[in-house]
Design an enzyme around this catalytic site. Structure first.
Site, PDB file in Angstrom:
ATOM      1  N   SER A 238       0.859  -1.181   0.000  1.00 30.06           N
ATOM      2  CA  SER A 238       0.000   0.000   0.000  1.00 30.06           C
ATOM      3  C   SER A 238       0.902   1.240   0.000  1.00 30.06           C
ATOM      4  O   SER A 238       2.135   1.126   0.031  1.00 30.06           O
ATOM      5  CB  SER A 238      -0.898   0.016   1.230  1.00 30.06           C
ATOM      6  OG  SER A 238      -0.133   0.366   2.361  1.00 30.06           O
ATOM      7  N   LYS A 239       0.266   2.393   0.005  1.00 28.18           N
ATOM      8  CA  LYS A 239       1.030   3.649  -0.075  1.00 28.18           C
ATOM      9  C   LYS A 239       2.065   3.778   1.044  1.00 28.18           C
ATOM     10  O   LYS A 239       3.069   4.452   0.889  1.00 28.18           O
ATOM     11  CB  LYS A 239       0.065   4.829  -0.015  1.00 28.18           C
ATOM     12  CG  LYS A 239      -0.642   5.017  -1.323  1.00 28.18           C
ATOM     13  CD  LYS A 239      -0.970   6.495  -1.550  1.00 28.18           C
ATOM     14  CE  LYS A 239      -1.716   6.674  -2.841  1.00 28.18           C
ATOM     15  NZ  LYS A 239      -3.098   7.078  -2.665  1.00 28.18           N
ATOM     16  N   ARG A 240       1.799   3.123   2.173  1.00 25.64           N
ATOM     17  CA  ARG A 240       2.757   3.190   3.288  1.00 25.64           C
ATOM     18  C   ARG A 240       4.139   2.697   2.856  1.00 25.64           C
ATOM     19  O   ARG A 240       5.143   3.065   3.429  1.00 25.64           O
ATOM     20  CB  ARG A 240       2.288   2.298   4.440  1.00 25.64           C
ATOM     21  CG  ARG A 240       1.207   2.879   5.299  1.00 25.64           C
ATOM     22  CD  ARG A 240       0.798   1.895   6.366  1.00 25.64           C
ATOM     23  NE  ARG A 240       0.216   0.703   5.756  1.00 25.64           N
ATOM     24  CZ  ARG A 240       0.581  -0.547   6.024  1.00 25.64           C
ATOM     25  NH1 ARG A 240       1.565  -0.776   6.856  1.00 25.64           N
ATOM     26  NH2 ARG A 240      -0.011  -1.559   5.442  1.00 25.64           N
ATOM     27  N   GLY A 242       5.550   3.093  -0.056  1.00 26.14           N
ATOM     28  CA  GLY A 242       6.113   3.865  -1.169  1.00 26.14           C
ATOM     29  C   GLY A 242       5.052   4.003  -2.227  1.00 26.14           C
ATOM     30  O   GLY A 242       3.926   3.522  -2.062  1.00 26.14           O
TER      31      GLY A 242
END
Ligand code: GLU
Length: 464
Positions: A238-240, A242
């Site tokens: 997920s965006k966490r 990168g």
């Protein structure tokens, strides 16, 4: 040409993310390797969430990665008549039914079932209903209750579920629109897809889709479910972890060949090899070497690959890409030095095109101001002699090939007794504005005589 037909079937509800791009790549590679056909289908039945912007973003990302398709893009939204006719056929054959249960009723049933430890499944109230009241309804597929559904996944092996575990899926919503699990079956069958390669988040859909293939009289294709991609913490990517959008990596200065090389290794391997060009991949790719465990996203490895491809890339091509970056920043590169020559001075020093563009900027723009600390040290009055000698020796040099530039510096050092350690930093600050740059001989040679002399004069005029 073989008869292999594969497809990539993105839903245009956002950008192309890493997982989708890998699925597209695996399909593409196999089609190329086996000289089959790669179909692109846009799954835009979710009218609320599908956008043209997302379609464009997905097409652009595939283009960037070099994933060309042989057929398509085919839009599901153009095929509603076909889907409707299939709903009618199933209704006529008693293989689907109208369900009039309201959302409230369904919620109540679900809660009641869960309370007694049952599955939150549709209880089949309307399954045998024969009347057709004038009320809103959905159409449900009559999933067989007996026996089981099994298939041999090309990656995961045999997968079996008991049919009584499966729900009577809605195939047409109250508004008349068909649903994903239904149309995907019709499309894959009608498009002659004989191998479905997709993420393993679809395994649960596959066992629901297989009875529909059978009910519709279609041959069931083969399936290969690719394990998902996790972040370093083993949680779903997920965006966490990168950026997850492929095109954001382009903006960050990654090369498509690095991205392709990176994506393929998120699930596929070939001995200890790490570096693969697209042609290597087309020759070597096979589903047999797709692992069963999840791929772990590692941005450092992607960066390492990018560094490799920058180092070994064709300077002309990289030059074009760097020029685009610089122009995007408002830098005029039209009458600067040869871009390919600029690139060659930087290829060993940077990991991304963004870094390369930053490092290349001074070639096209004279320093407006000098780095303060550097100027205080290297552009002082006592360096006047260095600058004057440089102007003299370089001014007398006709051609600025690397050898000639080196020759001029050597002659100046021999005759003046000055060492390179005394000259280098001053030239560097005068020419680039700072203390970090490619080798000074390369910089002088690439900048060319007129620019070098002008910048040296300017530095001379601004000594402190
Ligand atoms: N449209 C689906 C998705 O984007 C993929 C469907 C499929 O590959 O069968 O998740």
């Amino acid at each position: 040409m073989s008869d292999l037909r594969v497809r990539f079937a993105p839903s245009p509800t956002g950008f192309l993310h890493i997982g989708g791009a890998r699925t597209a790549l695996f399909n593409y590679l196999l089609a190329k390797k086996e000289q089959g056909t790669f179909v692109l289908r846009i799954e835009d039945t979710d009218v609320e969430r599908s956008t043209q912007e997302s379609v464009d973003a997905i097409l652009q990302a595939m283009d960037w990665l070099g994933l060309s398709y042989d057929e398509g893009p085919i839009y599901q939204s153009d095929r509603y008549e076909l889907y409707k006719s299939k709903v009618s056929a199933l209704l006529d054959q008693g293989l689907a039914y109208r369900c009039y249960c309201t959302t409230e009723e369904l919620n109540a049933k679900r809660e009641a079932a869960m309370k007694i430890g049952g599955k939150p499944r549709y209880d089949g109230t309307c399954r045998e209903r024969t009347d057709q009241p004038d009320l809103p309804y959905v159409v449900r597929f009559k999933t067989p209750r007996d026996g089981n559904t099994a298939f041999v996944d090309r990656i995961k092996g045999t997968i079996t579920v008991e049919n009584d575990e499966l729900d009577d899926l809605i195939i047409q919503r109250t508004d008349g629109n068909p649903t994903y699990n239904f149309v995907v079956v019709i499309d894959d069958a009608e498009m002659g897809i004989n191998l479905v390669i997709r993420g393993d988040d679809h395994v649960n859909n596959t066992v629901r889709q297989i009875p529909m293939y059978k009910a519709l009289g279609y041959e069931v294709p083969e399936f290969a479910h690719v394990p998902m991609i996790l972040g370093a913490d083993k949680k779903r990517l997920s965006k966490r972890h990168g950026a997850t959008s492929v095109m954001v990596y382009r903006e960050m200065g990654f090369l498509p060949e690095a991205m392709v090389n990176y994506l393929v290794r998120l699930g596929w391997s070939c001995g200890d090899e790490e570096i693969f060009s697209m042609d290597d991949l087309i020759a070597k790719f096979s589903l047999d070497n797709v692992g069963r465990s999840a791929g772990v996203f590692n941005p450092d490895k992607l960066l390492w690959l990018n560094e490799h491809y920058i180092k070994t890339g064709d300077p002309e091509r990289l030059g074009g890409l760097v020029a685009e970056q610089l122009e995007g920043q408002g830098v005029d590169v039209s009458d600067g030095p040869e871009m390919a020559a600029v690139v060659q001075t930087l290829q060993d020093r940077v990991k991304t095109l963004v870094e390369m563009a930053e490092g290349a900027r001074f070639y096209f723009e004279a320093p407006v101001s000098y780095d303060e600390a550097a100027a205080a040290k290297f552009l002082t009055e006592e360096k006047r002699v260095v600058l004057e000698l440089l102007i003299k020796y370089l001014g007398a040099t006709v051609s600025f090939t690397l050898e000639d530039v080196e020759g001029a510096f050597k002659a100046m050092m021999e005759e003046s007794g000055l060492k390179l350690g005394k000259i280098g930093p001053t030239v560097r600050v005068a020419l680039t504005g700072g203390t970090v740059s490619p080798s000074i001989y390369e910089v002088v040679s690439v900048l060319g005589k007129a620019t070098v002399l002008a910048r040296l004069q300017k530095a001379l005029a601004s000594l402190v």
